[in-house]
Design a protein around this motif. Sequence first.
Motif, PDB file in Angstrom:
ATOM      1  N   THR A 242     -43.376  16.057  22.083  1.00  0.00           N
ATOM      2  CA  THR A 242     -43.823  15.750  21.098  1.00  0.00           C
ATOM      3  C   THR A 242     -43.463  13.969  20.865  1.00  0.00           C
ATOM      4  O   THR A 242     -42.653  13.618  20.854  1.00  0.00           O
ATOM      5  N   GLU A 244     -43.570  12.612  18.172  1.00  0.00           N
ATOM      6  CA  GLU A 244     -41.972  12.927  16.611  1.00  0.00           C
ATOM      7  C   GLU A 244     -40.572  12.438  17.456  1.00  0.00           C
ATOM      8  O   GLU A 244     -40.334  12.640  16.707  1.00  0.00           O
ATOM      9  N   GLN A 245     -40.620  14.222  18.480  1.00  0.00           N
ATOM     10  CA  GLN A 245     -39.633  14.309  19.010  1.00  0.00           C
ATOM     11  C   GLN A 245     -39.336  13.274  19.600  1.00  0.00           C
ATOM     12  O   GLN A 245     -37.885  12.791  20.002  1.00  0.00           O
ATOM     13  N   GLU A 270     -49.486   9.048  23.924  1.00  0.00           N
ATOM     14  CA  GLU A 270     -49.150   9.312  23.258  1.00  0.00           C
ATOM     15  C   GLU A 270     -47.316   9.438  22.465  1.00  0.00           C
ATOM     16  O   GLU A 270     -46.929   8.666  21.909  1.00  0.00           O
ATOM     17  N   VAL A 271     -47.591  10.069  23.672  1.00  0.00           N
ATOM     18  CA  VAL A 271     -45.384   9.757  23.981  1.00  0.00           C
ATOM     19  C   VAL A 271     -44.718   8.161  24.405  1.00  0.00           C
ATOM     20  O   VAL A 271     -44.306   7.230  23.405  1.00  0.00           O
TER      21      VAL A 271
END
Length: 397
Positions: A242, A244-245, A270-271
């Motif tokens: 993700t 966030e990660q 997105e990443v």
Amino acid sequence: MSRFVLITPNADFDGRLRQAVAGGLQGGVQTFFTNVVPAGPYDLLAQLNQEQPEVLILGPDLPIEDALRLATVLDVQVPNLMVLLASEPDPALILPAMRAGVRDVLSPSAEPNQLRVLLERACQSFANRHRGDQQGSVENQKGAVIGVFSPKGGVGKTTVATNLAIGLGQLAPMSVVLVDLDLQFGDVASGLYLNPETTVTDAVSPAASQDTLVLKTFLTVHPAGIYALCAPASPVEADFITPEQITRLLEQLADEFQYVVVDTAPGLPEVGLAAMEMCTDLVWVSGMDIPSVRGLRSGMEVLKQLDILPEGRHVVLNMADPKCGLTVQDIESTIGVPVDVSVPRSRTVTLSTNRGTPVLLDAKKDPAAKGLSQLVERVSSNSRANGPRSSHRRVLV
């Protein structure tokens, strides 16, 4: 105060080390002739009257396990201290040594002039870290995060990223990590001729995200003195990583390394956007063809609208060829910003990529290598750790 501290029972190595220091380095050497490694930093500093040296050399002829155990503790509790290990060169030793925080591995038989080069490099790394501490804020202590970006594939983005990491590693040994965020089809591993046992998938696991020491065990070591975090072995694994990660991963790496180089995937996944939000510098790579130039312009416009353009900007014209029908002025007019670095088309680059040996290691006199070296110099001088950013200068092809 002794600038260099040596722990070894080997008097011959001590003599050569002292010759190396006397041959052009400032500061003295304090040697403890013993094969017993101090239990921790407090025991070591007590013997030095609480004075911290710049460089600690462990060995030769010390128990390797004890030396690496001390290096691991020092890496956490006295991170500014540069720890070198003098031991027989063994590929199996390099990875645990780097994971323990060892900055360089010296051959016990190295001549004084060879030792002097390694000591100078360690002192430079110490100075860089000390300068970051003196800036007085947590933000300034973080390393530079440098994203290498292109909306279009096939423009040599990974070649630029790997050579940039290698070049920065020559300036700051063992203080550079290259992250492959082309999670489905990343080529960093093949570009560096690595066969990683662990990948980004491991590095974003709960254990790694909670403990940076665990994270560092998932990094792969390149012989040139940099770390690499390679893309997952299967494209399917990318679906489980993700944004966030990735944000957390880059935060951790920026706390540990002077330079974090990020090879992003083509387009704007997105990443990749999450990574760009963490970047202090962005290297824009374009080929000398209309589709890649237009793609670069569109990518810049999107990121500007999203307000996630980092302050540091470095536009690289890769595979530049004055006979292709476009000029630098044409490209600058299209993208609306100056081209900062031009890397000419070169067969040497193709050969080095196919061999997994970056051109900055293999053919430094090649014209393309000179362009890549210019990028390294520009990024290093513009990184937040080294002061104000320089202005853009037009290049000619």
